[in-house]
Design an enzyme around this catalytic site. Structure first.
Site, PDB file in Angstrom:
ATOM      1  N   ASP A  52       1.352  -1.776  -0.240  1.00 35.84           N
ATOM      2  CA  ASP A  52      -0.269  -0.299   0.535  1.00 35.84           C
ATOM      3  C   ASP A  52       0.844   1.166  -0.138  1.00 35.84           C
ATOM      4  O   ASP A  52       2.199   1.126   0.378  1.00 35.84           O
ATOM      5  CB  ASP A  52      -0.638  -0.199   0.850  1.00 35.84           C
ATOM      6  CG  ASP A  52      -2.200  -0.876   1.046  1.00 35.84           C
ATOM      7  OD1 ASP A  52      -2.807  -1.540  -0.123  1.00 35.84           O
ATOM      8  OD2 ASP A  52      -2.612  -1.571   2.174  1.00 35.84           O
ATOM      9  N   TYR A 110       6.589  -9.664   7.734  1.00 30.74           N
ATOM     10  CA  TYR A 110       6.628  -8.101   7.766  1.00 30.74           C
ATOM     11  C   TYR A 110       7.387  -7.781   8.864  1.00 30.74           C
ATOM     12  O   TYR A 110       7.693  -8.341  10.033  1.00 30.74           O
ATOM     13  CB  TYR A 110       5.199  -7.971   7.292  1.00 30.74           C
ATOM     14  CG  TYR A 110       4.383  -7.535   6.444  1.00 30.74           C
ATOM     15  CD1 TYR A 110       4.897  -6.934   5.583  1.00 30.74           C
ATOM     16  CD2 TYR A 110       3.756  -9.023   6.162  1.00 30.74           C
ATOM     17  CE1 TYR A 110       4.211  -6.184   4.446  1.00 30.74           C
ATOM     18  CE2 TYR A 110       3.591  -8.684   4.857  1.00 30.74           C
ATOM     19  CZ  TYR A 110       3.163  -7.336   3.932  1.00 30.74           C
ATOM     20  OH  TYR A 110       2.549  -7.358   2.739  1.00 30.74           O
TER      21      TYR A 110
END
Lengths: 268, 268
Positions: A52, A110
């Site tokens: 994103d 992540y």
């Protein structure tokens, strides 16, 4: 035709995300512009993951097909010469034409970075998220561990998530104390929309005493996002590692882990 | 009316510089917008220094005059609440109306950050300058020291510099080795346009063997910018400290240093 696999890093602050858009600067746009110039035709790139707006990547992969006769080193050099300073090609390799970045990706790691301080630091702007409050790390460490395993994460993702199954397996989920805050490190078979940022917001809530670690199993069971309404900002989120084979994932997390395979003849 | 002195930090990457412009995001614009809203009139701010596009500040000061009855802490709080994340008010104080940020500034310290690596790092983009080459630090340390003292810096500033005298005094000028590169730290009575960035480009040239440290006195003497044609990029430059009184400068560099005073009744 050869299939070219590219390992890249980027600082996401000045990108509207990975995926190309009609207007605005994206990572995909930077590469497709360069590849179009080199091939005199449009070349589509296929990433493992579409990050994103504002999300960073220490490691991200994409592949594309090329008729050009260029060595791996030359590909790396040519792209880095033409790229802006906030994106970098770490390495280039040639892969079998049956390989597909999206379908061969069996896991991702992540890292989410938080700094704590009495004052906001303008030099962390865009690179780490800020938390003013003191946090109970023991409770956060405890809560983070409870997400490991195979769960339905409906209660911990954006309600806009449109996928058939919201069941994912997390292989690691842990808090790493840093000098001025902490990192949350999570490896999973895949992640739902906003999932890492919702998990982080929940863990910060645990640190502040708003939630108990013991509530994790019930919250997973309830599948109700309204119980965990916050989303941590994009700026702290880094795609850190991509697992492109079941073996690499088993090397890190053991032979007995559950592997989710996206690979199928239908969706190739 | 009270004179308000504001100590700020900012990350310069997303600013077109300090000074307000017709179009584009500047630091001055951010503050004057907030002050206009609070005062219902235009309030001009006066900085110690106008930094260029992309240049950062760990410490920068400005002052303005206000009729509002607000405490120092409240000023800080109100401004920080309204500011974007890349600029921060460190502290606020009230000063005598004879005080002027520009004319009372008797010295400034700049820090220039360089990282060295085989590869460009997208996460240093905008924050440090990149040098690929190996550098001879001993020679750079030696050359840096030779700039200390009072010199005419005509050969080490932009040819566009329009000031009467190009004589400045440097109180310190040194190379600080860091884990992945070095910082150049320089304190002076004042700096000409692009002067720090030209000094850095020269010192990198010394490190690469293009110049000898011994050439410094002659280059200062020749006053010919064509002999030192390069300018290091803005992104590595940080305004680090501002000296607002001769005493503070003497505390750091000794009682016998030469103090340049801009203060005069004419130009107030």
């Amino acid at each position: 035709m050869v299939r070219v696999l590219v390992n890249i890093s980027y600082q996401g602050s000045q990108f509207l995300g990975f995926q190309i858009q009609d207007n605005g600067r994206t990572v995909q746009q930077q590469f497709e512009k360069i590849l179009k110039r080199m091939h005199k035709r449009h070349v589509r790139i296929h990433p493992t993951s579409r990050t994103d707006r504002g999300v960073h990547a220490f490691e991200q992969y994409f592949h594309f097909d090329s008729e050009l006769n260029i060595s791996a080193d030359q590909w790396q050099y040519a792209m880095n010469r033409a790229l802006p300073d906030d994106v970098y090609v770490n390495s280039v390799a040639f892969v079998d034409e049956s390989f597909h970045c999206r379908y061969d990706c069996v896991g991702k790691t992540y890292r989410y970075k938080i700094y704590q301080s009495a004052h906001k630091d303008p030099f962390e702007c865009g690179l780490k998220a800020y938390v003013y409050d003191n946090l109970d790390f023991d409770k956060m460490i405890q809560a983070a561990q409870l997400f490991i395993g195979t769960h339905d994460f409906t209660g911990f993702c954006s309600q806009k998530t449109e996928v058939e199954s919201k069941v994912r397996t997390l292989y690691e989920s842990r808090i790493e104390k840093t000098t001025y805050g902490f990192d949350y490190v999570v490896t999973g078979s895949g992640f739902l929309y906003n999932m890492v940022r919702v998990l982080v917001a929940f863990l910060i809530g645990v640190g502040k005493g708003k939630y108990n670690p013991e509530s994790v199993p019930q919250l997973l069971e309830e599948k109700n996002r309204n119980k965990v309404p916050f989303t941590a900002p994009a700026e702290g989120l880094y795609l850190e590692h991509i697992y492109l084979s079941p073996q690499s994932l088993m090397n890190d997390f053991g032979e007995n882990i559950k592997i989710h395979r996206k690979k199928s003849t239908q969706n190739r």
